[in-house]
Scaffold this active site. Structure first.
Site, PDB file in Angstrom:
ATOM      1  N   GLY A  90      13.158 -34.828 -21.401  1.00 23.56           N
ATOM      2  CA  GLY A  90      13.369 -35.520 -22.779  1.00 23.56           C
ATOM      3  C   GLY A  90      14.702 -36.343 -22.689  1.00 23.56           C
ATOM      4  O   GLY A  90      15.425 -36.117 -21.367  1.00 23.56           O
ATOM      5  N   CYS A 117      12.759 -31.502 -15.597  1.00 23.73           N
ATOM      6  CA  CYS A 117      13.770 -32.420 -15.784  1.00 23.73           C
ATOM      7  C   CYS A 117      14.531 -31.531 -16.905  1.00 23.73           C
ATOM      8  O   CYS A 117      15.259 -30.897 -16.809  1.00 23.73           O
ATOM      9  CB  CYS A 117      13.309 -33.793 -16.304  1.00 23.73           C
ATOM     10  SG  CYS A 117      14.534 -35.130 -16.434  1.00 23.73           S
ATOM     11  N   TYR A 118      14.504 -32.292 -18.353  1.00 24.22           N
ATOM     12  CA  TYR A 118      15.246 -31.512 -19.332  1.00 24.22           C
ATOM     13  C   TYR A 118      15.207 -29.988 -19.498  1.00 24.22           C
ATOM     14  O   TYR A 118      15.696 -29.342 -19.495  1.00 24.22           O
ATOM     15  CB  TYR A 118      15.026 -32.290 -20.636  1.00 24.22           C
ATOM     16  CG  TYR A 118      15.522 -31.612 -21.907  1.00 24.22           C
ATOM     17  CD1 TYR A 118      16.997 -32.120 -22.277  1.00 24.22           C
ATOM     18  CD2 TYR A 118      14.892 -30.539 -22.518  1.00 24.22           C
ATOM     19  CE1 TYR A 118      17.416 -31.409 -23.339  1.00 24.22           C
ATOM     20  CE2 TYR A 118      15.516 -29.956 -23.777  1.00 24.22           C
ATOM     21  CZ  TYR A 118      16.959 -30.427 -24.101  1.00 24.22           C
ATOM     22  OH  TYR A 118      17.556 -30.134 -25.260  1.00 24.22           O
ATOM     23  N   HIS A 204      10.152 -35.332 -11.407  1.00 26.76           N
ATOM     24  CA  HIS A 204       8.849 -35.413 -12.302  1.00 26.76           C
ATOM     25  C   HIS A 204       7.576 -35.069 -11.398  1.00 26.76           C
ATOM     26  O   HIS A 204       7.078 -36.119 -10.650  1.00 26.76           O
ATOM     27  CB  HIS A 204       8.869 -36.689 -12.802  1.00 26.76           C
ATOM     28  CG  HIS A 204       9.745 -36.665 -14.154  1.00 26.76           C
ATOM     29  ND1 HIS A 204       9.670 -36.347 -15.293  1.00 26.76           N
ATOM     30  CD2 HIS A 204      11.208 -37.192 -13.994  1.00 26.76           C
ATOM     31  CE1 HIS A 204      10.767 -36.486 -16.174  1.00 26.76           C
ATOM     32  NE2 HIS A 204      11.414 -37.017 -15.262  1.00 26.76           N
ATOM     33  N   GLU A 206       4.801 -34.605 -12.280  1.00 24.93           N
ATOM     34  CA  GLU A 206       3.530 -35.058 -13.076  1.00 24.93           C
ATOM     35  C   GLU A 206       3.220 -36.770 -12.825  1.00 24.93           C
ATOM     36  O   GLU A 206       2.167 -36.857 -13.119  1.00 24.93           O
ATOM     37  CB  GLU A 206       3.752 -35.049 -14.630  1.00 24.93           C
ATOM     38  CG  GLU A 206       4.830 -35.990 -15.184  1.00 24.93           C
ATOM     39  CD  GLU A 206       6.404 -35.471 -15.226  1.00 24.93           C
ATOM     40  OE1 GLU A 206       6.819 -35.478 -16.109  1.00 24.93           O
ATOM     41  OE2 GLU A 206       6.485 -34.417 -14.222  1.00 24.93           O
ATOM     42  N   ASP A 262      -8.893 -52.505 -22.558  1.00 25.28           N
ATOM     43  CA  ASP A 262      -8.498 -51.623 -23.732  1.00 25.28           C
ATOM     44  C   ASP A 262      -9.246 -52.056 -24.834  1.00 25.28           C
ATOM     45  O   ASP A 262     -10.041 -51.084 -25.502  1.00 25.28           O
ATOM     46  CB  ASP A 262      -7.241 -51.354 -24.256  1.00 25.28           C
ATOM     47  CG  ASP A 262      -6.252 -51.195 -22.850  1.00 25.28           C
ATOM     48  OD1 ASP A 262      -6.655 -50.831 -21.670  1.00 25.28           O
ATOM     49  OD2 ASP A 262      -5.042 -51.423 -22.830  1.00 25.28           O
ATOM     50  N   LYS A 422      -4.625 -46.111 -18.557  1.00 29.71           N
ATOM     51  CA  LYS A 422      -5.318 -47.429 -18.128  1.00 29.71           C
ATOM     52  C   LYS A 422      -6.554 -47.058 -17.345  1.00 29.71           C
ATOM     53  O   LYS A 422      -7.793 -47.433 -17.288  1.00 29.71           O
ATOM     54  CB  LYS A 422      -4.306 -48.469 -17.587  1.00 29.71           C
ATOM     55  CG  LYS A 422      -5.092 -49.625 -17.233  1.00 29.71           C
ATOM     56  CD  LYS A 422      -5.495 -50.588 -18.479  1.00 29.71           C
ATOM     57  CE  LYS A 422      -3.946 -50.936 -18.990  1.00 29.71           C
ATOM     58  NZ  LYS A 422      -4.482 -51.801 -20.251  1.00 29.71           N
TER      59      LYS A 422
END
Length: 671
Positions: A90, A117-118, A204, A206, A262, A422
């Site tokens: 965050g 992280c946060y 991170h 992820e 998209d 994407k």
């Protein structure tokens, strides 16, 4: 035929029935012994992360069900429902007076927790440790040292490359916790209380830039939390069709189609969901399209059965104004300078010209929905509550302005791709049978070239202090033996650092003009580009400049050409963009390079009325993080030479630069 069982004969039918019964008992016994024990869902507590939905995606890709919920969710709503908790990153500081609410009792429930992280800082803070603002930020992909005795790192190496992006650091561990990872600067970047199954990482896992992040999630979910990993999500294709049908009922759909993957996939989904007769595809030519883009899009979509209604609105957009959420009138667009002003005007004008298209097509406004190819990154970077309750606004996307949000709240918009990234859209487009050239079209923003022009009233913005310039010079000198010159570009560009928006300076390095691109130490340049934003926080972007070297303070380095989104300016950028696109097609680079924005910026370098061009070849899978393409590896030297020579030949272009910046700290686009 018969079988003697226990002294009695059984015919074939009886044997089959008995065998089926035995098999049923065996199956029941097997599944009863292997039935997952306890809750199998993961709660992702959202603290406002740019990458929160990536955590959700990574978990689901491991066949574990997950749900993104507010950080302040009370313990009684978590216990018994979730088998593990992940606290996201965050933009805030956990010790700040306005820090997002969080109940520390969540950490006392016995449910395994992973803070990212946060979330890592929060765990340490509420458990009695200390978190403070660091002397300098860490915003880069770098190798860290790991204690591989931790269950979280089982199977990993003692050194792993991860993405760090933070301004606060853990300076004192909470009682009962031990450090398990350290950055090159000596910061503790991971901790754990193994007994309580509380884990935290400053980096991170992820994102793709953390090379073995998925392995860490596997260890947390399966080895630490003991989840089974047997969740099978509903077909996302079918889920998207169901969402469209449920939203629109018997009404029609007007879908805005730019020609990118998209919006093309969105249009194809809508047609499949409710039939082509009730789907009306509209392409808005706002005057900011690439060379021949609108004609190309109409022909390409016509070949897959989508009859595109093209609306030319060049003057409508040029003269458009809008009002901000705070009641301030901005515009007209032809005079707008600020990046956010341009984005808001363009996004709101899309909605007003859509109303005109409804009238032109003789549709009943009360019986038509608007469909958009909005993706998850669009919503995250715009700070939409659909993606995160607390995310910072990095840049407003045209499909998530205040007016769009109002229409969304009124239930007038359908966005079947809002949970997609994407690469997932491309996979869906392939499954829908869209032709390869449509699926792999280079991404092109809805506002078009308007947001690839850095506008200016002719004044140089405040960039770096003399002390910061001296620090950049010292960093470059200590990092390499290359005879590098450098200058500060007279512009600012948008970035993302620590889940927050930045709007900071850009540096351009250069070598003697005779240096061929194949002789340049590109890895050395990339290393410097990673180091500068960490050491000089006022810089978020670093480039290499071709041609004659330019030294800071030299005549012309601060000269800025007044620039707005006029058609002559657009034509200049169109020509440069066409050069780059043509070379990509020639060298078949559309699959190798995820995106190649071509940016016009108002630096004249002493030639009155001139501007310059930035090339941003970029590689990413999730479009939330990524790396610059490496010349000689991702971009053939021959292609790079053709790019530079071709763009230098565009009338009115002074300099060409190559963006060396990863995301973060720089966004994909410059504004």
């Amino acid at each position: 035929a018969s079988l003697l069982v226990g002294g009695a004969k059984m015919n074939n039918t009886q044997v089959a029935v008995a065998a089926a019964a035995a098999a049923g008992v065996a199956a029941w016994w097997y599944f009863s012994q292997n039935k997952p024990k306890g809750p199998q869902k993961v709660a992702i507590l959202d603290a406002g992360a740019q990458y929160g939905k990536l955590i959700d995606r990574r978990v689901r890709e491991l066949n574990v069900e997950s749900e993104v919920i507010p950080l302040d969710t009370p313990p009684h709503k978590l216990k018994g429902k979730y088998g593990a908790i992940i606290i996201s990153g965050g933009p805030g500081s956990c010790y700040a007076a306005d820090a997002p609410a969080f109940d520390p009792a969540v950490l006392e429930m016995g449910i395994p927790v992973l803070g990212v992280c946060y979330g890592y800082q929060l765990i340490n803070h509420v458990c009695g440790g200390k978190v403070e603002k660091a002397e300098k930020r860490e915003d880069k992909q770098e190798p860290i040292k790991m204690d591989t005795s931790s269950k979280l790192y089982k199977g990993l190496s003692k050194t792993e490359t991860v993405l760090l992006t933070h301004g606060d650091s853990v300076t004192k561990l909470a009682p009962g916790f031990s450090a398990t990872s350290w950055s090159s600067s000596g910061h503790i970047v991971a901790l754990e209380n193994a007994e309580k199954r509380l884990f935290g990482v400053q980096f991170h896992p992820e994102v793709d830039l953390s090379e073995h992040g998925v392995a860490m999630f596997k260890n947390f979910l399966f080895k630490i939390a003991g989840l089974a990993g047997k969740y099978t999500p509903k077909s996302r294709h079918q889920a998207a069709l169901d969402e469209i049908r449920e939203a629109v009922g018997t009404k029609d759909i007007l879908v805005l189609v730019s020609g990118g993957v998209d919006s093309s996939v969105c249009a194809a989904l809508c047609r499949e969901a409710i039939g082509p007769k009730r789907v009306h595809a509209v392409h808005v030519d706002h005057g900011f399209m690439r060379l021949h883009e609108s004609d190309t899009v109409k022909v390409a979509l016509g070949k897959v059965g989508i009859d595109l209604h093209v609306v030319n609105c060049t003057q409508d957009f040029a003269n458009a104004c809008t009002t901000t959420a705070k009641g301030k009138k901005i515009g007209p667009l032809i005079e707008a300078i600020a990046p956010e002003d341009k984005r808001m005007i363009i996004g709101d004008t899309f909605m007003t010209v859509t109303d005109a298209a409804v009238s032109t097509l003789k549709l009943d406004p009360a019986n038509v929905f608007l469909a958009q190819g909005t993706l998850r990154p669009d919503l995250i970077e715009s700070g939409s509550h659909l993606a995160s309750a607390k995310a910072d606004v990095i840049k407003t996307h045209h499909n998530d302005t205040a007016l769009v949000r109002k229409l969304r709240d009124e239930g007038k918009i359908v966005e079947p791709l809002k949970d997609y990234h994407k690469d997932e859209v491309r996979a869906l487009g392939k499954g829908l049978g869209l032709p390869k050239h449509l699926v792999w079209r280079q991404p092109f923003p809805g506002p078009g070239l308007a947001i690839r022009v850095l506008c200016s009233d002719g004044t140089k913005p405040q960039t770096l202090t003399s002390a910061e310039v001296a620090k950049v010079r010292a960093l470059i000198k200590s990092a390499t033996n290359m005879p590098l010159s450098f200058t500060v570009l007279p512009v600012r560009t948008v970035g993302v650092q620590g889940d927050c928006r930045s709007y900071k300076a850009a540096i351009a390095m250069s070598l003697p003009a005779a240096t061929d691109v194949a002789k340049i130490d590109w890895q050395g340049l990339f290393s410097i580009a990673r180091q500068i934003p960490s050491e000089v926080p006022a810089v978020s972007r670093t480039c290499f400049m071709f041609g004659e070297p330019v030294e800071y303070g030299a005549p012309g380095t601060e000269d800025v050409t007044p620039t707005v989104c006029s058609q002559p300016v657009m034509d200049q950028l169109r020509q440069a963009d066409h050069v780059v696109s043509s070379v990509m097609l020639k060298h078949d680079l559309h699959h190798e390079l995820s995106q190649v924005p071509v940016v016009l910026f108002p630096a004249s370098f002493g030639i009155k009325g001139n501007r310059s061009i930035a090339l941003r070849p970029f590689i990413t899978r999730d479009f939330m993080t990524g790396t610059p393409a490496v010349p000689g590896k991702d971009v053939p030297f021959a292609a790079l030479r053709e790019w530079v020579k071709g763009v230098q030949n565009v009338k009115g272009i002074s300099k060409v630069v190559y963006d060396l910046t990863a995301k973060p700290p720089g966004t994909t686009e410059w504004e």
